[in-house]
Each structure stands twice: as structure tokens, then as C-alpha cells.
Design a protein around this motif. Structure first.
Motif, short mmCIF file in Angstrom:
data_model
loop_
_atom_site.label_atom_id
_atom_site.label_comp_id
_atom_site.label_asym_id
_atom_site.label_seq_id
_atom_site.Cartn_x
_atom_site.Cartn_y
_atom_site.Cartn_z
N ILE A 497 0.83 -1.20 0.00
CA ILE A 497 0.00 0.00 0.00
C ILE A 497 0.87 1.26 0.00
O ILE A 497 0.57 2.24 -0.70
N ALA A 498 1.96 1.24 0.77
CA ALA A 498 2.83 2.40 0.84
C ALA A 498 3.51 2.66 -0.49
O ALA A 498 3.57 3.82 -0.96
N TYR A 499 4.03 1.61 -1.13
CA TYR A 499 4.71 1.79 -2.40
C TYR A 499 3.73 2.25 -3.49
O TYR A 499 4.00 3.18 -4.26
N THR A 500 2.57 1.62 -3.56
CA THR A 500 1.57 1.99 -4.57
C THR A 500 1.04 3.39 -4.34
O THR A 500 0.93 4.21 -5.27
N GLY A 501 0.70 3.68 -3.08
CA GLY A 501 0.17 5.00 -2.76
C GLY A 501 1.18 6.10 -3.01
O GLY A 501 0.83 7.19 -3.50
N SER A 502 2.44 5.86 -2.67
CA SER A 502 3.47 6.88 -2.90
C SER A 502 3.61 7.20 -4.38
O SER A 502 3.77 8.37 -4.77
N LEU A 503 3.55 6.18 -5.24
CA LEU A 503 3.69 6.40 -6.67
C LEU A 503 2.46 7.12 -7.24
O LEU A 503 2.59 8.03 -8.08
N VAL A 504 1.25 6.74 -6.80
CA VAL A 504 0.04 7.39 -7.30
C VAL A 504 -0.02 8.85 -6.85
O VAL A 504 -0.37 9.75 -7.62
N GLY A 508 0.05 12.67 -9.21
CA GLY A 508 -0.94 13.74 -9.20
C GLY A 508 -2.24 13.37 -9.87
O GLY A 508 -3.01 14.27 -10.25
N ALA A 509 -2.54 12.10 -10.01
CA ALA A 509 -3.79 11.67 -10.64
C ALA A 509 -4.97 11.97 -9.73
O ALA A 509 -4.82 12.30 -8.54
N GLY A 510 -6.18 11.84 -10.29
CA GLY A 510 -7.36 12.12 -9.51
C GLY A 510 -7.59 11.16 -8.36
O GLY A 510 -8.29 11.48 -7.40
N THR A 511 -7.00 9.98 -8.42
CA THR A 511 -7.14 8.98 -7.35
C THR A 511 -6.13 9.19 -6.22
O THR A 511 -6.04 8.34 -5.33
N SER A 512 -5.40 10.28 -6.25
CA SER A 512 -4.38 10.50 -5.22
C SER A 512 -4.99 10.57 -3.83
O SER A 512 -4.44 10.02 -2.86
N LYS A 513 -6.14 11.22 -3.69
CA LYS A 513 -6.76 11.35 -2.38
C LYS A 513 -7.21 10.00 -1.83
O LYS A 513 -7.11 9.73 -0.63
N ILE A 514 -7.71 9.13 -2.72
CA ILE A 514 -8.14 7.79 -2.28
C ILE A 514 -6.97 7.03 -1.69
O ILE A 514 -7.07 6.43 -0.60
N PHE A 515 -5.84 7.03 -2.37
CA PHE A 515 -4.67 6.29 -1.87
C PHE A 515 -4.06 6.97 -0.66
O PHE A 515 -3.50 6.30 0.22
N ALA A 516 -4.14 8.30 -0.59
CA ALA A 516 -3.63 8.99 0.61
C ALA A 516 -4.44 8.60 1.84
O ALA A 516 -3.88 8.36 2.92
N GLU A 521 -5.05 5.16 6.72
CA GLU A 521 -5.79 4.12 7.44
C GLU A 521 -4.88 2.98 7.88
O GLU A 521 -5.04 2.43 8.97
N TYR A 522 -3.91 2.61 7.03
CA TYR A 522 -2.99 1.52 7.36
C TYR A 522 -1.71 2.03 8.02
O TYR A 522 -0.77 1.25 8.21
N ALA A 523 -1.66 3.31 8.35
CA ALA A 523 -0.50 3.91 9.03
C ALA A 523 0.78 3.70 8.23
O ALA A 523 1.83 3.29 8.76
N CYS A 524 0.71 3.95 6.93
CA CYS A 524 1.86 3.79 6.04
C CYS A 524 2.55 5.13 5.83
O CYS A 524 1.92 6.19 5.88
N SER A 525 3.83 5.05 5.57
CA SER A 525 4.62 6.25 5.32
C SER A 525 4.64 6.57 3.83
O SER A 525 4.51 5.68 2.98
N LEU A 526 4.81 7.84 3.52
CA LEU A 526 4.93 8.28 2.14
C LEU A 526 6.41 8.30 1.77
O LEU A 526 7.20 9.06 2.33
N TYR A 527 6.79 7.43 0.82
CA TYR A 527 8.20 7.27 0.46
C TYR A 527 8.58 8.19 -0.70
O TYR A 527 7.74 8.64 -1.48
N ALA A 542 8.48 3.87 -11.22
CA ALA A 542 9.53 4.61 -10.52
C ALA A 542 10.28 3.64 -9.62
O ALA A 542 9.91 2.45 -9.49
N TYR A 543 11.36 4.14 -9.00
CA TYR A 543 12.11 3.38 -8.00
C TYR A 543 11.77 3.93 -6.62
O TYR A 543 11.82 5.13 -6.39
N ILE A 544 11.42 3.00 -5.70
CA ILE A 544 11.12 3.35 -4.32
C ILE A 544 11.97 2.47 -3.42
O ILE A 544 11.82 1.24 -3.41
N LYS A 545 12.92 3.09 -2.71
CA LYS A 545 13.82 2.37 -1.80
C LYS A 545 14.55 1.24 -2.53
O LYS A 545 14.71 0.13 -2.00
#
Length: 735
Positions: A497-504, A508-516, A521-527, A542-545
Motif C-alpha cells: 500500500i505504501a509503495y503503490t500510494g506513494s507512486l500514485v 498527481g492523478a485524480g485517485t491521489s486522495k483515495i490512496f492517501a 488508514e494503514y499507518a503507512c509512510s509516504l516514500y 519509478a524506484y522506491i527504496k
């Protein structure tokens, strides 16, 4: 003498005349050849030549060092002579010592003579070539080069001092003139303009609305009365018998017009004064028609003459009424515009940007500042620009042709002819050409929480090739929901969830708020996202960590070589892959909005081209057609790279806002573009109608006056003609 460490020493030579001091003095002097100094190598070469010459004069052909030892005995007779170059260790004889001493002195004198000769040459050449590095003006000032002269020293000094003093005074005068010009330039330059705030502008334009509205009521009543009298003189309608008398009729017409000019004094004074400032307008034509109509009426009263028909007081009066009505509409429109602009501190700014696409300007919106909106709104519109240029020509033509018509009939008819021609030139709706459509648009936009920046803002809307539509314009945040998610890889839910949400979120897509919200909710960090890239096949990566992350549609995953289970071929789903392995599926539900649907239909009817700069890869033309149930084929879906370029927030540019919005929504956005285009179209057609009525009317009046048909050119006929053109203009400007 002796040689030690490569130097020459003289035991019997004074310190002031040692060879070292001579060479040091020689090398220290600046020996000049031409305009440049001798190089170091040349100096060394000259010094070596002097040393060789000097040593030859002292020791003759012997190059060896001679040491004198007085304690040794004299050489015996018959003793072997020393070989050439051999060091003589015996004490020199007295004659040889005197000879050596005289040779040293001679050498010193020769060296001094050479040095004096060098010094003289140096001074001459320095004086000869020193002017070459000076400019011609400096040579003339100092009297060198071709400006040198052979005056006596005292006269030359006095002349130089006088020249220097003269030059100093000249430079002071030049400096004083420059300072004076600079001061005059600063005084003549316009002071920095300070833009009014929207609140102050609203107060300025709203201050005269009530007064103008109250004054229009008696003006309208008087216009009806004098129009009734005018039509009665032409036997169109019945009038009381006393009005058939020319004297009473002209007195009532002149008195009514004079009262109207008093009630509309601000318009009359403005129309008369503005030409002296180089600013002409429709108010000038209305004021001039009133003046000449009043003069014509007064002359008919004074001369008791009714040969040419009733004066054109009714026509001039209705022109003033039309001017008042047009100004009232303009004040109301600007008051509504600035009232809306003052209601929000951080508005959504609508601008026309040329650098977005190659085809031309596009309309886009971003959060920004309203700086420059008031100034842009109050700039001249098309009708003001046209009338500013045509008014002096119309007035000049009226005078010329009135004189020609009077010459063909009688010079007594000049004022009447001039009054009739100028009355026709002042169109009733000249000041409503722009103000009426702008008022209708401002009233409509005020209900939408928007405002357009006058004529220039409307032109920006008209010139644009399309309007940029972003993700949240088509599917606002409340129209998208997360319908479920599934974890497929042997990884923790938080990581996927953190990796997917950070990329979305980074996309800047319209679904950014949903993933944020999901990450919260899952207490994930934004990478941090590195090497972000978008793919034309409908995905992002993209590359994340250090891990390669892909997010996209089902078709994108297949193209990237990631196989999906058959039961997961879902449309409107977001797939995530980490390091080449399918990690999770997020199902998104898109709900259509009635407001968006009505806005899209309005675009179709208004022929506005939407440029869809949507970053969400699930929003496709097929999805829009299916969700909103409209045959929407006019829209333009660009490449994903162009979408990111079009939808990004622009930097603050020098362009002033074309419009402002206080509410979000594509329906308000579309209404701005639609109203802006309608303002331009209605203004151009209304201006064409007004000018056509003016030119045709002036030609007809000139022909009738030239032919002596004063009855055909009566005030009643002219009033009817002008009202018909004004009605056509009003209908075009309103609907």
C-alpha cells in the motif's frame, strides 16, 4: 682583477663606479625602441655586449683574471714567458699597474658615456612615442603627436593651463545639462501605477448606480413627451391644437432637451471635455448632437422660422437616454465582477497560456493570485477603441457635408443640416454595444461564483483553441471510491500500500486522495519516488527504496510482462507490481455527476473543444462515453507526456488573469469560457449593426438635404429610423 662566481670585481675601483652598479643602472633604465619596451632577453644581450667590450679594453686579448702579489720578487731575466691564458702569479711592474689603472678609468668613462647616450635616446623616444597610447581627443588636449607645437615653455604652460580650465568648465556645463535632462525625464515619466483592489473598484463603480438610475426616470418621461410632440408635428398622432404653433412647439422641444442635458450633465460634460484630452467616444457624439439640436431650436425660435421642419431635439434626447442606459449597464456589470473578485482571497485563476500547445493558446486554471485582474478588466473594449478613432472623422464629415448641403440650398439651413447629420451619427445604443452583453455575462457568472476580466478576458476565451480539462473536472473527489483491494505477493500489506500510494500520489492523478486516505488508514509512510516515468500504454513507474514499482491498468501489466490471473482482468482497477511481481489490485468505482454531464453537453452546444489532460490511466474516452451517455467525440485526448505538461500548475506569469473562480467544478469553468466567447461575438455583431445604421443614416440625410427634401428628413422619420436600428442592436446584444 679576479673572476669569482661569474662576476667581475675591481680592487682599485671606487664603490660608485663598480661594474655591478653600472649594469644595475643600465638595466633599470627603460630603453625604448619604437613604442614598446625592450624585452628581458634583449636587455641581457646588450648588457653582455657591454661586459665583453669592457673586459677587452681592460685585459686586451687575455681572458684570464690578473692577481697582483706585491711580496713576490721580480721575474728573472731569461725566465720563460707565461703562455697565453695562463694566470700570472708574479707581482706586476709599476708601468703595467699604471696602464691597468688608466685602462680601468677609460673603461668607466666609456661606460658612462654609453649610459648617457642611452639615457638621451630613451628620453627622446619616450617623448616621441608616448602619445601613441592616447586617443585623438587626449592628444589634442595634451598637445602631443600631430597636435604638438614648439612654443616657448612659459607660453606653452599658460596655454595648457587655459586649455585645462576651459575643458573643466565645458565638462561642468555638460554635466549640468545631463542632470537637468535627467530631472526633466523623471518628472515627465508617469508615476508607477498602483492597481486598485477589487473592493475599492467595486466601490468606485457602484457609487453612481443609484444616482444614474434615479435620473433616468425623469429623462425617460421627458423623452416620451418630446417624442410625442415630434410625431404630432408630422401628423402621425393627434396633438393639442396649441402645439401646432411653431413657437410653442420649439419652446417645448428646446426646454425639454435643455432639461435632459441638465439631468445628464456628467455625460454631456464628459463628452465635451474628453476630446480636448485626445479621447473621443460615443458620449462626444451624443453631446454634440444635443448642442446643435438646441442651437437649431433656439435659432428657429429667435427667427420665427419653420422652413426646414422641427429641430432634432427628440433624436438627441433619446441618444442621451441610450448613453445613460449603456453606462448604467456597464457600472452594474463591473460592480458584480469586482464584488465576486473581492469575495475570495485565494481564487482559482483562469488564464490563457500559449506555451502549452503548438496550435495556439489554451484556457487552463490553477490556484493563484488575482493581481492584474482589475486593470485588465477596465481596459478599453472594442467599441471604445473604434469610436475613439471614428468620432473625429464623423464630426469632420458632418461639418463638411452640412456646409455642402447648405451651399446647394441656402446657407441659413447650415445649422439644421448639421444638426440632422450629427443626430444620425450618435447611435442610440452606442454605449450598449459592449456593456449589455458584458452585463448579461457578469450576472450569469456571479451566480456561478466566477467573474471575467472585461473585454480582454473575453478575447482570451475567444482566441483559445480549447480548454484544459483535468482529472477532478470530470470525476471530482466525491465521485470516486475504493471498492476493494487484494494483496497477491508474499509481502506485507503496509509495504504494498505504501509503495503503490506513494507512486500514485507522486503522479498527481485524480485517485491521489483515495490512496492517501488508504495509507493513513494503514499507518503507512509516504516514500520518496525516484526516476518517475509515465508510459503511453497506460501506466506509471519509478524506484522506491531501490525497488522497481509499476502501477497501471491490466493491459499495461501485460505489456510489461507481468501475467495476471484470468479472474483479475478488471476494468477500472489499479494494478501494482514490485520488482516484476504482481503485488496488489485496487478496484476503483467511478460515479458520473449530473453537473459534469450538463457541462459536457454545454461544451457540445457551444462548440468548445475540451483538451483532456487526465493523468488517471483508467479514464479513457470509452469510459466518458459510457458513464455520461453522450456521443462525445469532439474531445481531444493527448499523449500522457502532453497530459502531464498541460495539467501541471503553471508558474506565476506576467499575464493577468482572464477570469476568476471561487468554486470548483467543470460547470463553472465551462460557463466562463461560454460567456467569454458570447461577449466577443455579441459585441462584434452589435458594433457592426450600430456602424451600419450610422453610415447609412448619414448618407441618406446628406442625399435628402442636398436634394432639398427636408420633409423626408424630418425629426419624426429620423427618430423612427434610429429606434429601429437600436432595437436590432439590443436584440443581438441581449440574446
Amino acid at each position: 682583477m679576479s673572476f669569482e662566481d661569474g662576476s667581475i670585481g675591481f680592487d682599485n675601483m671606487d664603490d660608485d663606479y663598480s661594474l655591478e652598479s653600472i649594469l644595475a643602472e643600465y638595466k633599470g633604465n627603460a630603453f625604448i625602441q619604437g613604442s614598446s619596451r625592450m624585452s628581458k632577453d634583449e636587455l641581457e644581450k646588450q648588457a653582455k655586449a657591454i661586459i665583453d667590450e669592457y673586459t677587452r679594453e681592460i685585459s686586451g686579448d687575455n681572458a684570464a683574471e690578473v692577481e697582483a702579489k706585491p711580496d713576490e720578487p721580480a721575474a728573472k731575466t731569461g725566465e720563460k714567458k707565461p703562455r697565453r691564458g695562463e694566470i700570472v702569479k708574479k707581482e706586476s711592474s709599476e708601468p703595467k699597474e699604471r696602464k691597468a689603472k688608466s685602462g680601468i678609468e677609460k673603461g668607466i668613462r666609456d661606460v658612462e658615456k654609453k649610459l648617457r647616450r642611452v639615457s638621451e635616446v630613451e628620453e627622446k623616444q619616450a617623448a616621441m612615442f608616448s602619445h601613441r597610447e592616447l586617443t585623438e581627443d587626449e592628444q589634442e588636449f595634451f598637445g602631443v603627436g600631430k597636435y604638438s607645437h614648439s612654443q616657448p615653455d612659459e607660453a606653452y604652460v599658460e596655454d595648457a593651463e587655459a586649455t585645462i580650465e576651459k575643458e573643466r568648465k565645458r565638462r561642468e556645463r555638460v554635466k549640468a545639462r545631463r542632470v537637468k535632462r535627467l530631472e526633466n525625464r523623471v518628472d515627465d515619466e508617469p508615476k508607477p501605477h498602483k492597481e486598485l483592489s477589487a473592493t475599492d473598484a467595486m466601490r468606485v463603480y457602484g457609487s453612481g448606480i443609484n444616482s444614474l438610475r434615479m435620473r433616468m426616470i425623469p429623462v425617460l418621461v421627458i423623452c416620451l413627451l418630446i417624442a410625442y410632440i415630434t410625431y404630432g408635428t408630422n401628423a402621425v398622432i393627434a396633438i393639442p391644437a396649441f402645439l401646432n404653433k411653431v413657437l410653442y412647439r420649439n419652446i417645448l422641444l428646446a426646454g425639454g432637451l435643455l432639461l435632459i442635458m441638465f439631468l445628464a450633465g456628467d455625460i454631456i460634460i464628459s463628452g465635451i471635455i474628453r476630446p480636448f484630452r485626445g479621447k473621443f467616444g460615443a458620449e462626444t457624439l451624443a453631446a454634440v448632437s444635443c448642442v446643435f439640436a438646441l442651437v437649431d431650436a433656439v435659432l428657429q425660435i429667435a427667427l420665427s422660422r419653420a422652413d426646414y421642419g422641427a429641430p432634432y431635439c427628440a433624436v438627441a434626447a433619446v441618444s442621451v437616454l441610450g448613453a445613460m442606459w449603456g453606462i448604467l449597464k456597464g457600472r452594474k456589470a463591473y460592480n458584480l465582477t469586482f464584488k465576486m473578485a473581492s469575495q475570495t482571497k485565494v481564487p482559482t485563476v483562469v488564464t490563457s497560456e500559449w506555451e502549452k500547445v503548438d496550435e495556439g493558446a489554451v484556457i487552463t486554471k490553477n490556484l493563484g493570485s488575482s493581481k492584474g485582474f482589475v486593470d485588465k478588466s477596465t481596459e478599453r473594449d472594442l467599441s471604445e477603441t473604434v469610436y475613439n478613432k471614428l468620432t473625429p472623422l464623423l464630426l469632420l464629415a458632418s461639418v463638411v457635408f452640412a456646409g455642402l448641403c447648405a451651399y446647394m440650398n441656402s446657407m441659413d439651413a447650415f445649422v439644421h443640416c448639421l444638426s440632422g447629420i450629427t443626430a444620425v451619427s450618435a447611435a442610440f445604443g452606442a454605449l450598449m454595444i459592449f456593456n449589455q452583453p458584458f452585463f448579461i455575462a457578469a450576472k450569469s457568472l456571479f451566480n456561478h461564483g466566477a467573474a471575467i476580466a472585461g473585454w480582454n478576458g473575453a478575447c482570451d476565451m475567444k482566441r483559445a483553441v480549447g480548454m484544459v480539462v483535468k482529472d477532478l473536472d470530470v470525476f471530482p473527489e466525491n465521485c470516486m471510491t475504493l471498492n476493494g483491494l487484494k494483496i497477491l505477493a508474499p509481502m506485507s500489506e503496509e509495504k504494498i500500500i505504501a509503495y503503490t500510494g506513494s507512486l500514485v500520489v507522486a503522479s498527481g492523478a485524480g485517485t491521489s486522495k483515495i490512496f492517501a486516505e488508504l495509507m493513513r488508514e494503514y499507518a503507512c509512510s509516504l516514500y520518496r519516488v525516484d526516476e518517475f516515468s509515465c508510459y503511453e500504454s497506460g501506466g506509471i513507474g519509478a524506484y522506491i527504496k531501490g525497488s522497481r514499482v509499476w502501477v497501471g491498468s491490466a493491459a499495461f501489466m501485460n505489456l510489461m510482462g507481468i501475467r495476471l490471473p484470468q479472474n483479475l482482468d478488471i476494468k477500472n482497477a489499479v494494478f501494482s507490481a514490485i520488482d516484476g511481481e504482481l503485488a496488489g489490485v485496487f478496484i476503483i468505482n467511478y460515479l458520473p455527476s449530473d453537473a459534469v454531464q450538463s457541462a459536457l453537453v454545454s461544451m457540445l452546444h457551444s462548440r468548445i473543444t475540451p483538451i483532456f489532460a487526465i493523468r488517471d490511466f483508467n479514464v479513457t474516452p470509452a469510459l466518458i462515453r459510457n458513464k455520461f451517455k453522450i456521443p462525445f467525440d469532439e474531445g481531444e485526448f493527448t499523449t500522457y507526456a502532453a497530459r502531464y505538461e498541460l495539467s501541471q500548475n503553471s508558474e506565476q506569469t506576467s499575464e493577468a488573469p482572464a477570469a476568476l473562480m471561487s468554486r470548483e467544478g467543470i460547470n463553472h469553468y465551462t460557463e466562463i469560457v461560454r460567456c467569454g466567447r458570447r461577449i466577443v461575438t455579441a459585441t462584434k455583431f452589435s458594433l457592426a449593426i450600430a456602424l451600419a445604421g450610422t453610415f447609412i443614416g448619414m448618407v441618406l440625410m446628406i442625399l435628402m438635404f442636398a436634394g432639398g427634401s427636408f420633409i423626408a428628413a424630418s425629426a419624426a422619420n429620423v427618430l423612427t429610423y434610429m429606434l429601429m436600428w437600436a432595437a436590432a442592436e439590443y436584440l443581438i446584444a441581449t440574446f
